[in-house]
Design a protein around this motif. Structure first.
Motif, PDB file in Angstrom:
ATOM      1  N   VAL A   1       0.879  -1.174   0.000  1.00 52.98           N
ATOM      2  CA  VAL A   1       0.000   0.000   0.000  1.00 52.98           C
ATOM      3  C   VAL A   1       0.912   1.218   0.000  1.00 52.98           C
ATOM      4  O   VAL A   1       1.749   1.380   0.883  1.00 52.98           O
ATOM      5  CB  VAL A   1      -0.923   0.027   1.242  1.00 52.98           C
ATOM      6  N   GLU A   2       0.728   2.050  -1.011  1.00 48.64           N
ATOM      7  CA  GLU A   2       1.635   3.202  -1.112  1.00 48.64           C
ATOM      8  C   GLU A   2       1.380   4.167   0.041  1.00 48.64           C
ATOM      9  O   GLU A   2       0.247   4.334   0.476  1.00 48.64           O
ATOM     10  CB  GLU A   2       1.405   3.924  -2.448  1.00 48.64           C
TER      11      GLU A   2
ATOM     12  N   VAL B   1      -3.283   1.785   9.000  1.00 49.82           N
ATOM     13  CA  VAL B   1      -3.251   1.945   7.531  1.00 49.82           C
ATOM     14  C   VAL B   1      -2.762   3.357   7.201  1.00 49.82           C
ATOM     15  O   VAL B   1      -3.024   4.293   7.949  1.00 49.82           O
ATOM     16  CB  VAL B   1      -4.649   1.719   6.874  1.00 49.82           C
ATOM     17  N   PRO B   2      -2.046   3.497   6.078  1.00 48.65           N
ATOM     18  CA  PRO B   2      -1.514   4.831   5.753  1.00 48.65           C
ATOM     19  C   PRO B   2      -2.600   5.753   5.196  1.00 48.65           C
ATOM     20  O   PRO B   2      -2.896   5.721   4.008  1.00 48.65           O
ATOM     21  CB  PRO B   2      -0.439   4.532   4.710  1.00 48.65           C
TER      22      PRO B   2
ATOM     23  N   GLN C   1      -4.481  -3.974  -4.139  1.00 48.87           N
ATOM     24  CA  GLN C   1      -5.540  -4.981  -4.016  1.00 48.87           C
ATOM     25  C   GLN C   1      -6.939  -4.395  -4.171  1.00 48.87           C
ATOM     26  O   GLN C   1      -7.910  -5.122  -4.279  1.00 48.87           O
ATOM     27  CB  GLN C   1      -5.430  -5.680  -2.670  1.00 48.87           C
ATOM     28  N   LEU C   2      -7.066  -3.096  -4.110  1.00 51.02           N
ATOM     29  CA  LEU C   2      -8.394  -2.490  -4.169  1.00 51.02           C
ATOM     30  C   LEU C   2      -8.618  -1.609  -5.396  1.00 51.02           C
ATOM     31  O   LEU C   2      -9.740  -1.494  -5.887  1.00 51.02           O
ATOM     32  CB  LEU C   2      -8.641  -1.624  -2.912  1.00 51.02           C
ATOM     33  N   ARG C   3      -7.568  -0.979  -5.880  1.00 52.86           N
ATOM     34  CA  ARG C   3      -7.812   0.127  -6.820  1.00 52.86           C
ATOM     35  C   ARG C   3      -8.423  -0.261  -8.151  1.00 52.86           C
ATOM     36  O   ARG C   3      -9.094   0.547  -8.777  1.00 52.86           O
ATOM     37  CB  ARG C   3      -6.544   0.951  -7.021  1.00 52.86           C
TER      38      ARG C   3
ATOM     39  N   HIS D   1      -6.809  -7.196   5.627  1.00 55.54           N
ATOM     40  CA  HIS D   1      -6.388  -7.936   4.442  1.00 55.54           C
ATOM     41  C   HIS D   1      -5.372  -7.144   3.609  1.00 55.54           C
ATOM     42  O   HIS D   1      -4.332  -7.673   3.218  1.00 55.54           O
ATOM     43  CB  HIS D   1      -7.640  -8.270   3.612  1.00 55.54           C
ATOM     44  N   ILE D   2      -5.658  -5.877   3.354  1.00 51.42           N
ATOM     45  CA  ILE D   2      -4.724  -5.128   2.477  1.00 51.42           C
ATOM     46  C   ILE D   2      -3.405  -4.849   3.181  1.00 51.42           C
ATOM     47  O   ILE D   2      -2.399  -4.576   2.525  1.00 51.42           O
ATOM     48  CB  ILE D   2      -5.329  -3.810   1.923  1.00 51.42           C
TER      49      ILE D   2
END
Ligand SMILES: NC(=O)c1ccc[n+]([C@@H]2O[C@H](COP(=O)([O-])OP(=O)(O)OC[C@H]3O[C@@H](n4cnc5c(N)ncnc54)[C@H](O)[C@@H]3O)[C@@H](O)[C@H]2O)c1
Length: 446
Positions: free
Chosen positions: A15-16, A77-78, A388-390, A430-431
């Protein structure tokens, strides 16, 4: 350290990070939007706490209950820091955010006075508007264009200009409720939609012009109103194509929020329901717009769905097949934003004996909606940075915040607030490569 934890940490790096400024483009700078913007500034200045915002105050349990590991979500999360959030927007009126907030009268004069120097710097860009789609409004600060394509290009130009001043952009619809619309041929594919823009097809509402512009620019889009907007194959296709996550529809704030808490409780205990009558009085501009039968129909459809899906009458005909569900919204100016909602619920228990529940919620609509709008923009920005989401288009894990959640075709929406909350938190786990939590818990008794 276990292998799972190892792979977890590797995935987390994917995740960036939330580097630099997050630009938030708000369509409609009315009661909800200005309460969100003023609230964020108040929190940044240490004048208030971000109450109601899961991203700012919520924690998330990781690992086993015995591990006592529950960091704040924003530390896990970021997410963009509130100090890095920059707002801009569009409205059909020229009022700046201070003037519009003063008009909405959600926040008191004293609080607004402290925030005035900042709020008055945010001035709306001219809007894409057509009274055909919102009968009770008559805008003066409106873009002119030869076609809907031309208007979309003008919004794209606004986005491109804003992009030069920030690092990432998210768009959220906090505009009025449009008339009830069902998908037509123009919504069936991106190609058809683009032809429709050229031909100024009547099936394309202003909200869809903004959404098209956002998604074309790879900008995530949240729909806070019950409008059709991105709930169409054409815009879902564009969302996936450009890795621009979407979610909608309609902020889940007062009455529906209570419904999606109470109804799952009745169902969990196999308590029957024969009727649910909901009525509201509200006096803000939203109430005025909803006084028009065509806009009310859009809202009604959005509010009606939740009980039907939660109760699953096809599975429980003895308990829920004959529910009489009625919703009323009455425009009553003296109340302003301080809505009052009444619910009368006719339930029945053991051997069919009837009982009643009355809920009287004296709420403040925009106070409930503002933190939801904030969380949606912060989480959509996160989704955009998550591999994973985008690319998935609809972000169903955000249904927690929405009255009428968008889902993949053929999938019924999950309305139960606690299932939605679990889905949201498990998506975050999950992410970030953490194990999801199932609440099975047998291992504690080994
Ligand atoms: N307040 C809540 O609790 C709540 C809950 C769920 C959904 N909503 C929905 O959120 C939306 C905003 O609610 P609100 O209370 O802030 O209403 P509001 O009337 O105060 O604000 C809406 C703003 O949108 C502007 N607008 C309308 N059409 C526009 C367009 N095409 N382009 C740009 N601006 C446009 C209006 O001029 C107005 O300033 C409504 O659709 C409402 O139904 C609100």
């Amino acid at each position: 350290m276990s292998t799972e934890q190892h792979s977890g940490q590797a995935a987390a790096h994917k995740v960036e990070p939330a580097k630099g400024k997050l630009g938030v483009m708000v369509v409609g700078l009315g009661a909800v939007a200005t309460t969100m913007i003023a609230g964020v500034e108040a929190v940044r200045r240490g004048l208030a706490k971000p109450i109601g915002s899961l991203t700012q105050m919520g924690t998330i349990r990781l690992g086993k209950r015995t591990e006592n590991k529950s960091p704040l979500i924003k530390d896990f999360v970021p997410l963009a820091d509130l100090n890095d959030v920059v707002f801009t927007g569009w409205d059909i009126f020229e009022d700046n955010v201070y003037e519009s907030a003063a008009h909405a009268a959600v926040l008191d004069k004293e609080t607004l006075a402290k925030l005035k120097p900042h709020l008055e710097t945010i001035k709306p860009m001219p809007a894409v508007f057509d009274q055909y789609y919102v009968k009770r409004l008559n805008g003066t600060h409106v873009k002119k264009g030869a076609s809907k394509r031309d208007l979309a290009d003008q919004v794209i130009a606004d986005i491109q200009a804003f992009k030069k001043t920030v690092d990432r952009v998210v768009m959220i619809w906090c505009g009025s409720t449009e008339i009830f619309m069902e998908p037509t041929a123009v919504h069936q594919s991106l190609a058809a939609f683009e032809k429709g823009l050229d031909a100024s097809d009547i099936g394309i509402a202003p909200s869809q012009i903004y959404a098209y512009a956002a998604l074309s620019e790879g900008v995530p889009f949240a729909n806070g109103a019950p409008n059709l907007t991105v709930d169409t194959p054409a815009l879902i296709e564009l969302s996936k194509k450009n890795a621009a996550p979407i979610c909608g529809k309609d902020f889940k704030t007062g009455q529906t929020f209570m419904k999606t808490v109470l109804a799952p409780a009745f169902k969990a205990r196999m308590i029957g329901v024969s009727g649910w009558f909901s009525t509201n009085i509200l006096g803000n501009r939203d109430g005025e717009v909803l006084d028009d039968p065509e806009s009310f129909k859009t809202k009604e459809e959005s509010k009606l769905g939740s009980l039907e899906y939660i109760f699953q009458p096809e599975l429980y005909p003895d308990l829920y097949k004959d529910i009489y569900h009625k919703i009323r919204i009455n425009y009553y100016p003296p109340r302003g934003d301080e809505k009052e909602a009444w619910d009368n619920i006719d339930i029945f228990g053991w051997l069919g004996y009837p009982m009643q529940i009355k809920v009287n919620f004296l709420c403040r609509d925009s106070i409930l909606a503002a933190p939801i709008a904030l969380d949606l923009v912060l989480f959509l920005d996160l989704a955009k940075r998550s591999p994973q989401l985008r690319d998935r288009g609809i972000q169903e894990w955000l249904s927690f915040y929405l009255k009428s959640p968008q889902t993949a075709e053929g999938l019924y929406p999950e309305h139960d607030l606690f299932i939605q909350s679990m889905k949201l938190k498990n998506t975050l786990r999950h992410i970030m490569g953490e194990e999801v939590i199932t609440h099975l818990g047998l291992e504690y008794y080994d």
